[in-house]
Design an enzyme around this catalytic site. Structure first.
Site: not given
Ligand code: AMP
Length: 298
Positions: A45, A48, A50, A52, A166, A203
């Site tokens: 989504m 971004l 680390e 991602h 996660k 995020s």
């Protein structure tokens, strides 16, 4: 047709492709599909971090062509304020992706491209998997997740898709979706990437003050504490201790602490032999909802 985005985002993103529709994607991927290249998808989504980027690196390692989707999916938010506050940083995201590889394809559809004028999730039945934790506390969340993942899979037709541990419960939902719909896509689960203090990268961390960001390490500390005590303490004792610690940490609102059998996600009150368990926490600090989990006996 797609347009090269170097002019907008600088030379680092020189050859990267920013694509907004499935039709453009089909054109760009036609040759790769014809020559049976392995297509990897990293759904995100955006905003971004680390966590991602680690998925993207794994995808580059394991596939011939990598698509990173950036799409804030409205149907998985059960709280309009949370959706409105979700960070959107497309230009920065593209620069960060360009620093990893200029060969990435960034897929950034508009909401209408996926949903037309029917902004609605489909209904799924994931049995136990979506009736606990995130499923119980965010009604409709996993219907929204499964809807958008199915749309993304249909659009991109990947051979392999990358998800983060996660969001452990989400990885089980996605695997179940692939099984139920017989999509034949392999799902690769990548480890949780953390900030230096142990806080899982998210995020949503961007919405925290710097004090809250350092205090939020408390969530992972609690999970580590549970893991250390797991072989000697009863589940009741662990639950009591964690609930108590959160009650004392007045900056936090604990939404749930659970110990669940994996991969079934049966909530457990006591330990059974030859069974794997995982502890899960959802808590709010400064009104920002954070989740994390840990394997208790690998
Ligand atoms: P999101 O943009 O939050 O929807 O996340 C996109 C993907 O990145 C999901 O598969 C997440 O599980 C994964 N992800 C998010 N944060 C992390 C992290 N800290 N470590 C590893 N993967 C993550």
């Amino acid at each position: 047709m797609y347009k090269p985005i170097c002019s907008i985002f600088g030379p680092l993103a020189l050859l990267m492709k920013l694509i907004k529709t499935t039709a453009e994607l089909n054109l760009v991927l036609a040759q790769a599909r014809k020559s049976k290249k392995k297509i990897g998808l990293v759904p995100t989504m955006g905003a971004l971090h680390e966590g991602h980027l680690n998925l993207v690196k794994r995808a580059l390692f394991k596939s011939d062509v990598v698509i990173v989707s950036i799409f804030v999916n409205p149907t998985q938010f059960n709280d309009q304020a949370d959706l409105n506050a979700y960070p959107r940083t497309l230009e920065k995201d593209i620069v960060r992706l360009g620093e990893i590889s200029s060969a990435l394809i960034v897929f950034h559809p508009e909401v209408e491209e996926f949903y037309g004028d029917q902004l609605k999730a489909k209904s799924f039945d994931f049995k136990q998997l979506d009736s606990v934790m995130e499923g119980a506390h965010r009604p409709g969340h996993f219907d929204g997740v499964a809807t958008v993942v199915e749309l993304l899979f249909k659009s991109t037709k990947p051979n392999i898709a990358f998800f983060g541990e996660k969001d452990y419960q989400q990885t089980l939902i996605v695997k179940q979706l692939v099984k139920q719909k017989r999509l034949g896509i392999s799902i690769e689960v990548c480890p949780t990437i953390r900030e230096a203090n142990g806080l899982a990268q998210s995020s949503r961390n961007e919405r925290l003050s710097s004090q809250a960001r350092s205090k939020a390490a408390f969530i992972y500390e609690q999970l580590l504490w549970v893991k250390r005590r797991f072989s000697t303490a009863s589940f009741e004792r662990l639950r009591y201790a964690v609930t108590d610690s959160f009650a004392e940490a007045t900056d936090f609102e604990l939404e749930y602490f659970e110990i669940a059998q994996v991969p079934e996600l049966t909530l457990s009150l006591e330990r059974k032999k030859n069974t794997k368990y995982r502890a899960f926490i959802a808590a709010r600090i400064e009104g920002v909802r954070l989740i994390d989990s840990i394997a208790l006996n690998e």
